[in-house]
Design an enzyme around this catalytic site. Structure first.
Site, short mmCIF file in Angstrom:
data_model
loop_
_atom_site.label_atom_id
_atom_site.label_comp_id
_atom_site.label_asym_id
_atom_site.label_seq_id
_atom_site.Cartn_x
_atom_site.Cartn_y
_atom_site.Cartn_z
N SER B 322 0.84 -1.21 0.00
CA SER B 322 0.00 0.00 0.00
C SER B 322 0.88 1.26 0.00
CB SER B 322 -0.92 -0.02 1.22
OG SER B 322 -1.51 1.23 1.39
N TRP B 325 2.45 1.56 -3.37
CA TRP B 325 1.46 1.96 -4.37
C TRP B 325 1.40 3.50 -4.45
CZ3 TRP B 325 -2.91 5.02 -4.02
CH2 TRP B 325 -3.78 5.00 -5.11
N HIS B 326 1.58 4.15 -3.29
CA HIS B 326 1.46 5.61 -3.28
C HIS B 326 2.58 6.30 -4.02
CE1 HIS B 326 -1.57 4.88 -0.18
NE2 HIS B 326 -2.03 6.07 -0.50
N GLY B 327 3.73 5.69 -4.06
CA GLY B 327 4.81 6.36 -4.79
C GLY B 327 6.12 5.64 -4.67
N PHE B 478 -0.20 9.90 -7.81
CA PHE B 478 -0.13 8.46 -7.63
C PHE B 478 -0.79 7.74 -8.79
CE2 PHE B 478 -0.55 10.07 -3.07
CZ PHE B 478 0.80 10.30 -3.00
#
Lengths: 294, 478
Positions: B322, B325-327, B478
């Site tokens: 997670s 996934w954001h960056g 994102f």
């Protein structure tokens, strides 16, 4: 769908009404409240008499102390220098002085490297003027020439306050309402700088432009209105490159009084182009003795 | 085209009017119009990336059909993995290639080997993480036999590219959105009104809360070395509200816009800062992503089956992914790991499903225990947000160290943009009270006196909005 469309159209009309009311309210507050900005201070001088008016950039705003002039000459003085002013800003202030019917004996204009800036303007001056762009032709013209969205600013209610909310938005309006004072009026436009940068150095332009059309307009305006005007150049620190710029400037403006080397002590500068409070006091004394007392 | 821009203000009514006008003709025409509008909306950012979106859509559309038509499991698997590899491959190249290249080069340099890896000068296509996850969930659901593939390419393309959710979610599921796209929509006055009100509330959160907080948070984070402990604490709190106002505001505008077209989207936020523990926070924050990870990662990994160690492992994997996934930055990975660490005690003691209802339901005030739980949860999330906001892990650590140095020189500091660091607290306090009073509703304008509340909020947007320095929606990156 009809009911929904009516709701949306009615809502939009109401938003426009709210924007109009807010625009009128904000503008009125700026018009009537005790001056917090230099531009409000300029307006507050309407129909008054001041002996000496100083115009220019931050090198005037931070460098000329009207109370020292008063002390030295027993005459009144105001500092109408605006941070980051260019020739266009000075010309606008000059026109506004006439528009607001401010009487004076002499106007002193500080000119230096800003001679090289034909375009451009002071953001500070622009922000402070925005509430008054509908007041007269001069402010309207200035807005048309320099602001980013002149049409929206002028015709769309409240747009000017939204798009410049950091400077003239709710917080500034609220400060006006509660009469939160700044030092502008008490110091007659002078803003003091404190301290002294450790390593003072600066640089003037190594060349000068052939002609500054806006400056020619200033000269023409002064001549036409028979204004007793003095052009001068304020001090720079010792460690300044291309010092001969002032000689080049003097060729363009022969009547220029050159004070660029009048302060030799670097302790009197906040940075190379700006005097600190102690330096401003000393320089104002020198200027008063040279130009106003003699 | 930003939701809070003038161009969107023109775009939305035009599409809305055309949409309900063609409604009289046919459902197909309605969907074609929405798809064209969506592609136009996306192309306004960068038309070149439209090809990537169309390619990704076409890939999932065809692999979905091929999987359904596969004669045996091997064939099915082949098409499934083709879609997964290509989708994740695009995401990897555009989003993570430079991160891995840089990290590998740094690791080698620690060992004394200096390499010159090629870093790509790529721009991240806006919304790639969101529409890739849309496609993945669709393909996985077909593979698992949960849904049948969609055979109408317009319907499927609209499912992936529907403009309200295209660039920053919510991440929809085929089981929820596709049936709505396939059904003819009829205009409903109450739903449309609710949509308008939700848009207004979303705008308020973005323009008044997020953009004002951004001014303060940016100034404090950018000059954190010269800030005292109080300012640093406030900077972290302001960023917490900035990211909440920004992302939940975007989601509200997306949901509200979609309601205007008669399409219901998944709720993405449910007053997350009123959570009593981290588990509850994740049931209320970015709900569509949390549930995506739960359904497509946590459960396939074994979920809560297999003992404590498995649960801990799976939880860590989900939070790390997670974060990633954001960056492509270690800061996001640390942020994810921190949440995993916060979550762990609840998981081990089996208290992670304690708070499933709304806090202090039917009451005006929380109990002291509830209040302290909320305060603790907010403090933990705020602490983690420091890593999310900082440019590097070292910067975040330095920020935290200074924050806990208890240096209160100058107490209330004057910031670079000529504001005192504490000035925003009153506005945030009012916002919290307003949200608290509305925590049992989807959004605060819903319910009694909705029109009056909407007008008051509009007035607040005009007066308190931060327009001079509008910032992009954070989640666009994102």
């Amino acid at each position: 769908m009809k009911k929904f469309s009516s709701y949306i159209v009615g809502g939009l009309a109401l938003i426009l009404l709210m924007m109009s009311i807010l625009d009128i309210g904000y503008t009125k507050i700026y018009e009537v409240s005790y001056p917090r900005t230099k531009f409000q201070y300029l307006r507050s001088l309407e129909d008054t008499k001041v002996d000496y008016i100083f115009l220019g950039s931050s090198r005037v705003e931070n460098g000329i102390i009207p109370s020292v002039i008063i002390q030295k000459t027993n005459k009144t003085a105001v500092n109408l220098g605006f941070q980051a002013s260019k020739a266009g800003d000075i010309f606008t202030v000059l026109q506004l002085i006439k528009k607001y019917n401010i009487h004076y004996e002499k106007i002193l204009i500080q000119i230096d490297y800003i001679y090289n800036n034909v375009d451009g303007n002071s953001n500070i001056f622009q922000f402070e003027m925005i509430p008054f762009i509908r007041e007269n032709e001069i402010t309207k013209q200035y807005s048309n020439e320099y602001s980013r969205n002149p049409i929206a600013n002028y015709y769309l209610p409240f747009f000017r306050y939204c798009s410049n909310d950091l400077r003239i938005g709710f917080r500034e309006v609220f400060s006006n309402v509660i009469h939160k004072k700044t030092t502008i009026v008490a110091n007659k436009g002078y803003v003091a700088l404190q301290g002294n940068s450790k390593y003072l150095k600066g640089s003037l332009p190594n060349s000068i432009i052939n002609n500054n059309a806006v400056f020619d307009s200033i000269r023409g305006f002064c001549k036409k209105n028979k204004i007793d005007v003095v052009y001068y150049c304020a001090p720079f620190c010792k460690n300044n490159k291309n010092k001969d710029f002032t000689s080049k400037l003097k060729i363009k403006i022969p009547e220029l009084i050159d004070f660029s080397t009048a302060i030799n002590d670097d302790q009197m500068f906040e940075n190379c182009n700006h005097l600190n409070d102690r330096g401003a006091r000393r320089f104002t004394e020198i200027l008063a003795e040279e130009l106003l007392v003699k | 085209m930003l939701f809070n821009s003038f161009s969107f203000l023109l775009f939305l009514p035009i599409v809305f009017a055309l949409y309900w006008w063609v409604n009289k003709k046919s459902l197909g025409l309605q969907n074609v119009l929405l798809l064209m509008a969506s592609y136009f909306f996306y192309a306004c950012w960068d038309w070149r990336f439209l090809f990537l979106l169309v390619f990704s859509t076409a890939l999932d559309y065809f692999t979905g059909i091929k999987m359904a038509e596969a004669k045996n499991l091997n064939h099915k698997k082949k098409w499934f993995w083709l879609s997964i590899i290509v989708n994740l491959g695009f995401l990897g190249i555009f989003k993570y290639y430079n991160f891995f290249a840089d990290s590998f080069a740094e690791a080698l340099s620690v060992m004394g080997i200096h390499s010159n890896f090629w870093t790509l000068k790529v721009i991240l296509p806006v919304g790639i993480s969101f529409y890739t996850f849309h496609g993945l969930s669709y393909v996985i659901d077909i593979y698992k036999g949960r849904i049948e593939p969609e055979r109408n390419i317009i319907t499927y393309s609209l499912f992936v590219g529907y403009f309200p959710l295209l660039v920053a979610g919510p991440i929809e599921r085929a089981t929820h959105l596709l049936p709505q796209i396939k059904k003819r929509r009829f205009f409903d006055y109450n739903i449309a009104m609710d949509g308008v009100h939700q848009i207004i509330w979303g705008l308020f959160k973005k323009v008044v809360i997020a953009d004002n907080c951004a001014l303060y948070a940016n100034d404090i984070f950018d000059h954190y070395e010269s800030m005292n402990s109080l300012s640093l604490l406030l900077g972290a709190v302001y960023f917490s509200f900035q990211i909440y106002g920004d992302f939940s505001g975007y989601s509200d505008i997306a949901l509200g816009t979609s309601k205007l077209f008669g399409i219901d989207l998944l709720r993405n936020f449910n007053y997350p800062y009123f959570s009593r523990d981290i588990a509850e926070f994740w049931r209320r924050w970015h709900i569509s992503l949390s549930s995506w990870f739960r359904d497509y990662l946590y459960i396939p990994l074994g979920g809560s089956r297999g003992g404590t160690w498995m649960k801990v492992r799976n939880t860590f994997i989900v939070f790390l992914v997670s974060g990633f996934w954001h960056g492509a930055n270690w800061t996001f990975i640390v942020w994810g790991s921190l949440h995993a660490v916060f979550f762990l005690p609840l998981l081990i003691t089996q208290n992670n499903r304690n708070n499933l209802d709304t806090v202090a339901k039917g009451k005006n005030l929380p109990t002291i225990k509830e209040f302290l739980s909320m305060l603790l949860t907010f403090s933990l999330t705020t602490f983690a947000w420091i890593f999310f906001r900082a440019k590097t892990v070292a910067e975040a650590c330095s920020y935290i160290k200074m924050m806990f140095s208890f240096d209160f020189r100058g107490v209330i500091q004057y910031l670079d943009f000529e504001r005192y660091s504490v000035e925003l607290l009153l506005l945030l306090g009012l916002f919290v009270v307003f949200e608290w009073k509305s925590r049992e509703k989807e959004h605060p304008i819903a319910g009694k006196f909705a029109v009056l509340k909407a007008l008051a909020i509009l007035m607040a947007i005009l007066i308190f909005g931060a327009y001079s320095n509008p910032s992009d929606f954070i989640y666009f990156q994102f």
